[in-house]
Write an enzyme that holds these catalytic residues in place. Structure first.
Site, PDB file in Angstrom:
ATOM      1  N   ASN A 181      36.411 -26.775 -12.363  1.00 12.64           N
ATOM      2  CA  ASN A 181      35.035 -27.188 -12.109  1.00 12.64           C
ATOM      3  C   ASN A 181      34.476 -26.437 -10.913  1.00 12.64           C
ATOM      4  O   ASN A 181      35.182 -26.143  -9.954  1.00 12.64           O
ATOM      5  CB  ASN A 181      34.950 -28.703 -11.904  1.00 12.64           C
ATOM      6  CG  ASN A 181      34.989 -29.095 -10.440  1.00 12.64           C
ATOM      7  OD1 ASN A 181      33.980 -29.051  -9.736  1.00 12.64           O
ATOM      8  ND2 ASN A 181      36.185 -29.462  -9.965  1.00 12.64           N
TER       9      ASN A 181
ATOM     10  N   PHE B 121      28.949 -30.353  -5.791  1.00  9.26           N
ATOM     11  CA  PHE B 121      28.422 -31.611  -5.231  1.00  9.26           C
ATOM     12  C   PHE B 121      27.063 -31.973  -5.838  1.00  9.26           C
ATOM     13  O   PHE B 121      26.115 -32.329  -5.125  1.00  9.26           O
ATOM     14  CB  PHE B 121      28.289 -31.524  -3.710  1.00  9.26           C
ATOM     15  CG  PHE B 121      29.576 -31.527  -2.940  1.00  9.26           C
ATOM     16  CD1 PHE B 121      30.779 -31.827  -3.537  1.00  9.26           C
ATOM     17  CD2 PHE B 121      29.569 -31.206  -1.586  1.00  9.26           C
ATOM     18  CE1 PHE B 121      31.969 -31.832  -2.813  1.00  9.26           C
ATOM     19  CE2 PHE B 121      30.750 -31.198  -0.848  1.00  9.26           C
ATOM     20  CZ  PHE B 121      31.944 -31.504  -1.458  1.00  9.26           C
TER      21      PHE B 121
ATOM     22  N   SER C  40      36.455 -29.172  -0.811  1.00 10.19           N
ATOM     23  CA  SER C  40      35.974 -28.657  -2.086  1.00 10.19           C
ATOM     24  C   SER C  40      35.791 -27.144  -1.975  1.00 10.19           C
ATOM     25  O   SER C  40      35.237 -26.653  -0.989  1.00 10.19           O
ATOM     26  CB  SER C  40      34.638 -29.299  -2.460  1.00 10.19           C
ATOM     27  OG  SER C  40      34.047 -28.626  -3.564  1.00 10.19           O
TER      28      SER C  40
ATOM     29  N   ASN D  13      33.765 -25.465  -3.786  1.00 11.47           N
ATOM     30  CA  ASN D  13      32.522 -25.129  -4.479  1.00 11.47           C
ATOM     31  C   ASN D  13      31.262 -25.212  -3.624  1.00 11.47           C
ATOM     32  O   ASN D  13      30.163 -25.043  -4.134  1.00 11.47           O
ATOM     33  CB  ASN D  13      32.368 -26.030  -5.712  1.00 11.47           C
ATOM     34  CG  ASN D  13      33.515 -25.854  -6.686  1.00 11.47           C
ATOM     35  OD1 ASN D  13      33.934 -24.737  -6.954  1.00 11.47           O
ATOM     36  ND2 ASN D  13      34.036 -26.959  -7.185  1.00 11.47           N
ATOM     37  N   THR D  14      31.411 -25.484  -2.325  1.00 11.34           N
ATOM     38  CA  THR D  14      30.299 -25.424  -1.382  1.00 11.34           C
ATOM     39  C   THR D  14      30.633 -24.346  -0.359  1.00 11.34           C
ATOM     40  O   THR D  14      31.651 -24.456   0.326  1.00 11.34           O
ATOM     41  CB  THR D  14      30.082 -26.770  -0.674  1.00 11.34           C
ATOM     42  OG1 THR D  14      29.689 -27.747  -1.643  1.00 11.34           O
ATOM     43  CG2 THR D  14      28.985 -26.656   0.389  1.00 11.34           C
TER      44      THR D  14
ATOM     45  N   LYS E 295      40.130 -35.814   2.948  1.00  7.53           N
ATOM     46  CA  LYS E 295      40.654 -35.229   1.720  1.00  7.53           C
ATOM     47  C   LYS E 295      40.929 -33.749   1.959  1.00  7.53           C
ATOM     48  O   LYS E 295      40.031 -33.008   2.368  1.00  7.53           O
ATOM     49  CB  LYS E 295      39.669 -35.398   0.566  1.00  7.53           C
ATOM     50  CG  LYS E 295      40.233 -34.965  -0.789  1.00  7.53           C
ATOM     51  CD  LYS E 295      39.346 -35.447  -1.924  1.00  7.53           C
ATOM     52  CE  LYS E 295      39.985 -35.168  -3.285  1.00  7.53           C
ATOM     53  NZ  LYS E 295      39.204 -35.753  -4.402  1.00  7.53           N
TER      54      LYS E 295
ATOM     55  N   ASN F  24      42.778 -32.147  -3.109  1.00  7.39           N
ATOM     56  CA  ASN F  24      41.610 -31.717  -3.864  1.00  7.39           C
ATOM     57  C   ASN F  24      42.054 -30.693  -4.909  1.00  7.39           C
ATOM     58  O   ASN F  24      43.248 -30.482  -5.116  1.00  7.39           O
ATOM     59  CB  ASN F  24      40.571 -31.115  -2.894  1.00  7.39           C
ATOM     60  CG  ASN F  24      39.138 -31.351  -3.361  1.00  7.39           C
ATOM     61  OD1 ASN F  24      38.833 -31.245  -4.540  1.00  7.39           O
ATOM     62  ND2 ASN F  24      38.254 -31.670  -2.434  1.00  7.39           N
TER      63      ASN F  24
END
Length: 362
Positions: free
Chosen positions: A125, A129, A190, A192-193, A242, A271
């Site tokens: 993925n 967010f 994450s 993805n940021t 996390k 994560n």
């Protein structure tokens, strides 16, 4: 139970996989909205609970001061905006983590951004967010009554917020949501940021966690209300961090030292990973984003074991990553986790997995 698993594998899962011409995100959204509608039908949640939701006696446990009716939680990312909260307990979850939510509403990354690697029982993925923002989540949570389980809230940084203003961004979400969550997960891992994982560096992490801890103590001292299980607890609510599965052991140790110094209540490990070990040959392996599912089973267990050993068991751990069988959950607990969370396992095994894990762990 075997019949339920077989029904999901042979009937329901193929239908879900065909939704939106195979778009995994459409299947995700349709499932969420189906559970939301189910929660509004009188008697439907009770009927679902009779099939899936029984948590055996003796499964309850108290971790970082919170009483959990069962050890299996829903991981963040599945119900970001908290739209289906009444239904999750009926599936056997002992707690739910909403989010990751940001101070500013944001659409996330361009689609497609969610991919099933079916042969490897994995998911990639790069959602970014996507959420309606912490103010909207607070408004939705205010409309719920007691949920019957503890509610965790995962908070992250808005993409439009510069890194040097990240602390204020996180604090704003904590402030808005404090009265509704039982614990708060600080997502600094994450992939993805852009730049987010740099917040795991000891200096930036210390500044962020110190500010969040101070804000929590101020809000807790002001009597910010009760949490999602309907039980009020005085003082500051637990804050967890996390972490990424891609940190070196020395980087994990530095992070743990910061958490200990600041007084953080626990760790969520792990994560998604930016690595592709075990799926290199898959046609979708080149897609950008975080990898979860079966490839994380070994990594998550090793990370949990390392944290447990490094802290002497003094820092509670929620183990997440690669749980597709009851034995995977048991392995994380044996490695030192106090609780576990499931996400990708729901995609590949269905809701019957939660009942199987509850029975195994009890």
């Amino acid at each position: 139970m075997a019949n339920v698993a077989s029904l999901y594998g042979k009937v329901l899962r193929p239908v879900l996989y065909r939704l939106g011409k195979g778009d995994a995100e459409i299947a995700h959204e349709q499932t969420l909205h189906g559970l939301r509608r189910l929660g509004r039908v009188p008697g439907a949640v009770s009927a679902l609970s009779r099939s899936f939701g029984a948590i055996p006696a003796g499964a309850a446990r108290t971790v970082f001061g919170i009483r959990f009716p069962g050890p299996v939680g829903l991981a963040a990312g599945m119900d970001k905006n908290g739209i289906a909260l009444p239904a999750w307990r009926a599936l056997g979850f002992g707690f739910v983590e909403v989010g990751t939510v940001t101070a500013q509403p944001q659409p996330g990354n361009e689609k497609p951004r969610l991919f099933r690697l079916v042969e490897d029982e994995a998911v990639i993925n790069r959602m970014g967010f996507n959420n309606l923002g912490s103010a909207a989540l607070a408004e939705r949570l205010s409309a719920y009554g007691p949920l019957g389980y503890p509610l965790g809230v995962s908070i992250g940084k808005s993409k439009v917020t510069p890194l040097d203003q990240a602390v204020d961004d996180y604090v704003m979400s904590l402030r808005r949501l404090y009265q509704y969550g039982d614990y708060f997960a600080v997502n600094v891992s994450s992939p993805n940021t852009p730049g987010l994982r740099s917040l795991q560096d000891s200096g930036q992490l210390r500044e962020l966690l110190t500010a969040l801890r101070a804000e929590g103590e101020a809000l807790g001292g002001a009597g910010a209300g009760t949490g999602g299980d309907g039980g009020g607890r005085p003082g500051a609510k637990p804050i967890l961090v996390k972490i990424a599965p891609d940190l070196t052991p020395s980087a994990i140790d530095e992070l743990l030292q910061v958490c200990t110094d600041v007084g953080i209540a626990g760790i969520i490990a792990t994560n998604t990973t930016i690595g592709r070990a075990g799926v290199e040959s898959h046609p979708l392996a080149a897609e950008a984003g975080g990898l979860s599912g079966r490839p994380l089973t070994e990594i998550a267990a090793k990370t949990v074991a390392h944290i447990h050993a490094e802290t002497g068991g003094a820092l509670p751990i929620i183990g997440v990553g690669g749980i597709l069988e009851p034995s995977d959950a048991q392995r994380l607990l044996d490695a030192g986790a106090s609780l576990v969370q499931v996400y990708s396992g729901l995609i590949y095994r269905g809701p019957g997995l939660i009942r199987q894990i509850n029975r195994r762990l009890s």
